[in-house]
Motif scaffolding. Structure first.
Motif, PDB file in Angstrom:
ATOM      1  N   ILE A  59      18.009 -14.384  43.212  1.00 19.41           N
ATOM      2  CA  ILE A  59      17.852 -12.921  43.478  1.00 19.41           C
ATOM      3  C   ILE A  59      16.139 -12.853  43.706  1.00 19.41           C
ATOM      4  CG2 ILE A  59      17.824 -10.398  43.008  1.00 19.41           C
ATOM      5  CD1 ILE A  59      20.461 -11.755  43.863  1.00 19.41           C
ATOM      6  N   VAL A  60      15.556 -12.328  44.812  1.00 18.15           N
ATOM      7  CA  VAL A  60      14.111 -12.421  44.966  1.00 18.15           C
ATOM      8  C   VAL A  60      13.880 -10.787  44.638  1.00 18.15           C
ATOM      9  CG1 VAL A  60      12.454 -12.876  46.103  1.00 18.15           C
ATOM     10  CG2 VAL A  60      14.054 -14.315  46.238  1.00 18.15           C
ATOM     11  N   LEU A  61      13.122 -10.505  43.900  1.00 19.01           N
ATOM     12  CA  LEU A  61      12.647  -9.099  43.605  1.00 19.01           C
ATOM     13  C   LEU A  61      11.269  -8.861  44.029  1.00 19.01           C
ATOM     14  CD1 LEU A  61      13.435  -8.534  39.727  1.00 19.01           C
ATOM     15  CD2 LEU A  61      15.099  -8.086  41.767  1.00 19.01           C
ATOM     16  N   GLY A  62      10.947  -7.676  44.378  1.00 17.62           N
ATOM     17  CA  GLY A  62       9.630  -7.256  44.899  1.00 17.62           C
ATOM     18  C   GLY A  62       9.073  -6.585  43.748  1.00 17.62           C
ATOM     19  N   ILE A  63       7.704  -6.317  44.096  1.00 20.52           N
ATOM     20  CA  ILE A  63       6.862  -5.706  42.894  1.00 20.52           C
ATOM     21  C   ILE A  63       7.389  -4.361  42.391  1.00 20.52           C
ATOM     22  CG2 ILE A  63       4.679  -5.022  42.218  1.00 20.52           C
ATOM     23  CD1 ILE A  63       4.842  -7.769  42.047  1.00 20.52           C
ATOM     24  N   GLN A  64       7.984  -3.466  43.161  1.00 23.48           N
ATOM     25  CA  GLN A  64       8.546  -2.201  42.946  1.00 23.48           C
ATOM     26  C   GLN A  64       9.674  -2.474  42.239  1.00 23.48           C
ATOM     27  OE1 GLN A  64       7.174   0.634  43.274  1.00 23.48           O
ATOM     28  NE2 GLN A  64       5.577   0.369  44.616  1.00 23.48           N
ATOM     29  N   ASP A  65      10.372  -3.566  42.255  1.00 27.63           N
ATOM     30  CA  ASP A  65      11.811  -3.737  41.614  1.00 27.63           C
ATOM     31  C   ASP A  65      11.218  -3.859  39.955  1.00 27.63           C
ATOM     32  OD1 ASP A  65      13.654  -3.351  43.606  1.00 27.63           O
ATOM     33  OD2 ASP A  65      12.891  -5.362  44.339  1.00 27.63           O
ATOM     34  N   THR A  66      10.228  -4.396  39.500  1.00 24.06           N
ATOM     35  CA  THR A  66       9.705  -4.659  38.273  1.00 24.06           C
ATOM     36  C   THR A  66       9.491  -3.699  37.522  1.00 24.06           C
ATOM     37  OG1 THR A  66       7.574  -4.928  38.952  1.00 24.06           O
ATOM     38  CG2 THR A  66       8.756  -6.956  39.039  1.00 24.06           C
ATOM     39  N   VAL A  85      16.502 -15.147  38.711  1.00 28.94           N
ATOM     40  CA  VAL A  85      15.718 -14.353  39.250  1.00 28.94           C
ATOM     41  C   VAL A  85      14.307 -14.430  39.290  1.00 28.94           C
ATOM     42  CG1 VAL A  85      14.911 -11.784  38.855  1.00 28.94           C
ATOM     43  CG2 VAL A  85      17.458 -12.307  38.310  1.00 28.94           C
ATOM     44  N   ILE A  86      13.595 -14.255  40.315  1.00 24.94           N
ATOM     45  CA  ILE A  86      12.091 -14.248  40.578  1.00 24.94           C
ATOM     46  C   ILE A  86      11.478 -13.234  41.256  1.00 24.94           C
ATOM     47  CG2 ILE A  86      12.376 -17.070  40.737  1.00 24.94           C
ATOM     48  CD1 ILE A  86      11.659 -16.714  43.965  1.00 24.94           C
ATOM     49  N   VAL A  87      10.016 -13.304  41.269  1.00 22.81           N
ATOM     50  CA  VAL A  87       9.575 -12.003  41.798  1.00 22.81           C
ATOM     51  C   VAL A  87       8.713 -12.685  42.931  1.00 22.81           C
ATOM     52  CG1 VAL A  87       8.097  -9.991  41.531  1.00 22.81           C
ATOM     53  CG2 VAL A  87       9.705 -10.757  39.871  1.00 22.81           C
ATOM     54  N   ARG A  88       8.733 -12.172  44.146  1.00 20.49           N
ATOM     55  CA  ARG A  88       7.801 -12.790  45.031  1.00 20.49           C
ATOM     56  C   ARG A  88       6.425 -11.912  45.201  1.00 20.49           C
ATOM     57  NH1 ARG A  88      11.564 -10.120  48.152  1.00 20.49           N
ATOM     58  NH2 ARG A  88      11.132  -8.160  49.220  1.00 20.49           N
ATOM     59  N   GLY A  91       5.583  -7.895  49.839  1.00 21.05           N
ATOM     60  CA  GLY A  91       5.946  -6.738  49.842  1.00 21.05           C
ATOM     61  C   GLY A  91       7.469  -6.623  49.796  1.00 21.05           C
ATOM     62  N   GLY A  92       8.217  -5.637  49.873  1.00 19.66           N
ATOM     63  CA  GLY A  92       9.507  -5.506  49.941  1.00 19.66           C
ATOM     64  C   GLY A  92      10.223  -5.273  48.652  1.00 19.66           C
ATOM     65  N   LEU A  93      11.577  -5.340  48.632  1.00 16.43           N
ATOM     66  CA  LEU A  93      12.335  -5.195  47.490  1.00 16.43           C
ATOM     67  C   LEU A  93      13.323  -6.321  47.500  1.00 16.43           C
ATOM     68  CD1 LEU A  93      13.115  -1.191  48.196  1.00 16.43           C
ATOM     69  CD2 LEU A  93      11.935  -2.171  46.341  1.00 16.43           C
ATOM     70  N   ALA A  94      14.470  -6.049  46.366  1.00 12.92           N
ATOM     71  CA  ALA A  94      15.309  -7.034  46.229  1.00 12.92           C
ATOM     72  C   ALA A  94      16.089  -7.535  47.425  1.00 12.92           C
ATOM     73  CB  ALA A  94      16.349  -6.907  45.177  1.00 12.92           C
ATOM     74  N   VAL A  95      16.234  -9.022  47.407  1.00 12.73           N
ATOM     75  CA  VAL A  95      16.986  -9.530  48.519  1.00 12.73           C
ATOM     76  C   VAL A  95      17.910 -10.864  47.655  1.00 12.73           C
ATOM     77  CG1 VAL A  95      15.821  -9.095  50.147  1.00 12.73           C
ATOM     78  CG2 VAL A  95      15.293 -11.422  49.356  1.00 12.73           C
ATOM     79  N   VAL A  96      18.897 -11.145  48.469  1.00  9.84           N
ATOM     80  CA  VAL A  96      19.652 -12.334  48.000  1.00  9.84           C
ATOM     81  C   VAL A  96      19.704 -13.496  48.837  1.00  9.84           C
ATOM     82  CG1 VAL A  96      22.285 -13.114  47.458  1.00  9.84           C
ATOM     83  CG2 VAL A  96      21.519 -10.579  47.388  1.00  9.84           C
TER      84      VAL A  96
END
Length: 280
Positions: A59-66, A85-88, A91-96
């Motif tokens: 699951i790749v999270l965006g900064i806003q997800d944190t 789980v990693i943080v890219r 921009g953007g939000l969580a993707v699978v």
């Protein structure tokens, strides 16, 4: 020929196919790769490059997800289900990401006038339409409300989203990136992200409006085209589409000048990710 197609029409296209080898490495590898390619393509060290990549259960999270109030609980639930789980760094939000999701990056040099952000999105949209034109299905680019990581360039067929596009700009290079849900259940992937937000946000009011996921608005290309597509099928379609847009299409890997760049960018991405996750 339109300006959009001009971005696809390049004298040369180098293709780096990591749709098989990427499964065995951490997804952070791909973010280091695209930053490297932005630098090397942007400085004209190498020609425009198309890269494909697939990673296992991430699951790749965006900064806003944190910034979710119960983020730690949400992450623990994903990890219990076997997802990393990693943080890219874009921009953007969580993707699978999983073995049924193909990611494509088009890395282009910015010219003197620069590449307008919508032109980058339009070029990827055109490429996907070319790749699947024989199915005679209309592929729309518009926000699909209820999808995960919604945006104005969600790609959909009959109102169901199968792909999302993002961009990364670095050192005069532009990486236009798309995730394509090729096979498997789009609804199941969306259900996973819905659960993440349900746990991570609960009923707490937040400054940022997180998406209210409706799993039924997402599907895979295999589901939408009623054809069981495999990664190699889609890779062949990519190569055939690019072949029509260039005088010279060739397979490649990072060259000697790019390898040290990759080591530095990958290290930077790893350290940044660790710092973000440690702060949670």
């Amino acid at each position: 020929m339109s300006e959009t197609l001009d971005l696809l029409c390049q004298e040369q296209w180098r293709v780096i196919d990591q749709s098989v080898t990427g499964i065995h490495v951490n997804a952070l590898y791909s973010f280091g790769m695209d930053d490297t390619l932005c630098t090397s393509v942007g400085s004209k060290l190498v020609p425009p490059t198309a890269r494909s990549w697939v990673h296992r259960d991430t699951i790749v999270l965006g900064i806003q997800d944190t910034k979710l109030p119960f983020l730690r609980e949400g992450i623990k639930n994903l990890e219990k289900k076997g997802y990393q789980v990693i943080v890219r760094n874009s921009g953007g939000l969580a993707v699978v990401l999983d073995e049924g999701v193909l990611n494509l990056s088009l890395i282009l040099p910015e010219n003197e006038r620069g590449i307008d952000i919508n032109r980058g999105y339009d070029a990827m949209w055109k490429l996907i339409k070319l790749m699947f034109s024989d199915f005679h299905k209309e592929i729309e680019a518009k926000e699909i409300v209820g999808s995960y990581c919604p945006g104005s360039y969600d790609l959909s067929i009959n109102g169901k989203k199968f792909a999302g596009i993002s961009q990364r700009r670095l050192r005069k290079g532009v990486a236009v990136q798309i995730y394509l849900c090729v096979n498997g259940s789009g609804e199941k992937r969306a259900g996973l992200i819905k659960e993440f937000y349900d746990i991570g946000k609960k009923e707490v009011s937040t400054k940022f409006d997180y998406p209210i996921i409706k799993p039924g608005v997402m599907a895979s290309l295999s589901e939408l085209l009623h054809t069981e597509l495999m990664m190699q099928d889609v890779m062949l379609r990519l190569l055939q589409a690019l072949q029509k847009q260039t005088n010279y299409l060739f397979a490649g890997q990072l060259n000697e000048e790019e390898l040290p760049l990759f080591e530095a960018y990958y290290q930077r991405v790893v350290e940044r990710n660790e710092k973000v996750l440690e702060a949670i």
